[in-house]
Design an enzyme around this catalytic site. Sequence first.
Site, short mmCIF file in Angstrom:
data_model
loop_
_atom_site.label_atom_id
_atom_site.label_comp_id
_atom_site.label_asym_id
_atom_site.label_seq_id
_atom_site.Cartn_x
_atom_site.Cartn_y
_atom_site.Cartn_z
N GLY A 42 42.03 -37.08 83.61
CA GLY A 42 42.12 -38.53 83.44
C GLY A 42 41.35 -38.97 82.19
O GLY A 42 41.89 -38.93 81.10
N SER A 114 42.11 -30.77 80.68
CA SER A 114 42.14 -32.05 79.99
C SER A 114 40.75 -32.69 80.09
O SER A 114 39.75 -32.05 79.79
CB SER A 114 43.26 -32.93 80.58
OG SER A 114 43.51 -34.04 79.77
N TRP A 115 40.66 -33.97 80.54
CA TRP A 115 39.34 -34.57 80.70
C TRP A 115 38.46 -33.71 81.62
O TRP A 115 37.25 -33.59 81.42
CB TRP A 115 39.44 -35.98 81.27
CG TRP A 115 38.17 -36.40 81.95
CD1 TRP A 115 37.93 -36.50 83.29
CD2 TRP A 115 36.92 -36.71 81.31
NE1 TRP A 115 36.63 -36.86 83.53
CE2 TRP A 115 35.98 -36.99 82.32
CE3 TRP A 115 36.51 -36.78 79.98
CZ2 TRP A 115 34.66 -37.35 82.05
CZ3 TRP A 115 35.18 -37.12 79.70
CH2 TRP A 115 34.28 -37.40 80.74
N ASP A 270 50.60 -28.45 72.57
CA ASP A 270 49.89 -29.60 73.12
C ASP A 270 49.58 -30.55 71.96
O ASP A 270 48.67 -30.31 71.18
CB ASP A 270 48.61 -29.13 73.80
CG ASP A 270 47.90 -30.23 74.57
OD1 ASP A 270 48.12 -31.41 74.23
OD2 ASP A 270 47.15 -29.91 75.50
N HIS A 298 50.81 -30.12 76.95
CA HIS A 298 49.65 -30.58 77.72
C HIS A 298 49.92 -30.56 79.22
O HIS A 298 48.98 -30.39 80.01
CB HIS A 298 49.28 -32.00 77.28
CG HIS A 298 47.92 -32.44 77.73
ND1 HIS A 298 46.76 -31.91 77.21
CD2 HIS A 298 47.52 -33.35 78.66
CE1 HIS A 298 45.71 -32.48 77.79
NE2 HIS A 298 46.15 -33.36 78.68
#
Length: 320
Positions: A42, A114-115, A270, A298
């Site tokens: 996120g 990711s985050w 990505d 991604h």
Amino acid sequence: MRPFPPIEPYDHGHLDTGDGHLVYWEVCGNPSGKPALVVHGGPGSGCTPGQRRWFDPERYRIILFDQRNCGRSRPHASDPDADLSSNTTHHLVADMERLREHLGVNRWLLYGGSWGSTLMLAYAEAFPERVSEMVFAGVTTTRRYEIDWLYRGVGRFFPEQWQRFREGVPEAERDGDLLAAYARLTSDPDPAVRAQAARDWTAWEDAVISLETNGKPNAYSDRPPDALLALTRICSHYFANAAWLEEGALLRDAHRLAGIPGVLIHGRFDLGAPLQYAWELAQAWPDARLVVVDDSGHTGSTTMNMEILTALDAFADREG
């Protein structure tokens, strides 16, 4: 190799952080298995049932949690009265350590992307003695450089969509800090303003992954309204503040990860988080192995899924 069958938690609850937050957590799999923590992305995505399925439930004690203000954690960011000032990277790191103590875990494997990879690195560099291994599905370190690329630079590939993203904020702010403007709009008292800002933000996120033939094309916008607003409000809050991280600190301090085995799995295509980020981390962390997935962006692919399962399977019986 395929994801494991669906599984339900055998325990769950809310962790009282002591500062007004209740952080949802759940545990499934083998109570005596190797502890593993899922760190979702996120920021603000929340954990999902599908994330339980990366782990062999016979060998892993699988722990998931919803980071502050999203998922089943409370207060929820979709409520405009929910104060995000105590939702920072440093608060989330403290929550993870508090959860470890609450569940009686000595050391755990960290999995995320990711985050989530940024948060995993921040936690592991703060508490390296509590991390046995790390598996990443897409690497980010949330430098200002990376944020600027995702919300401005990559627009050279999608000029029309980026123009719409830019035009989602008032004209006077379009040449300034777009992320701060969205952070304000997603906290606006008017629900129509908040909802429109959430749609504009996720339309841009979807555009960035729109060329990924093996991923989910609407991975960001395909959420219920409350979850959509929480995601965009928390994302804009974090990225407008560069996640409260000193620029380049996670790469600079990667030496603290010495002795922790890591697998960095990253899609070659990505666009939102270019392969460069994973390569740089691999250079700074000798105990990490970089796996480049040639058919993935991604949002993943079947090949990336296989690499994740393979990495987690290899660590399942490792003493650590």
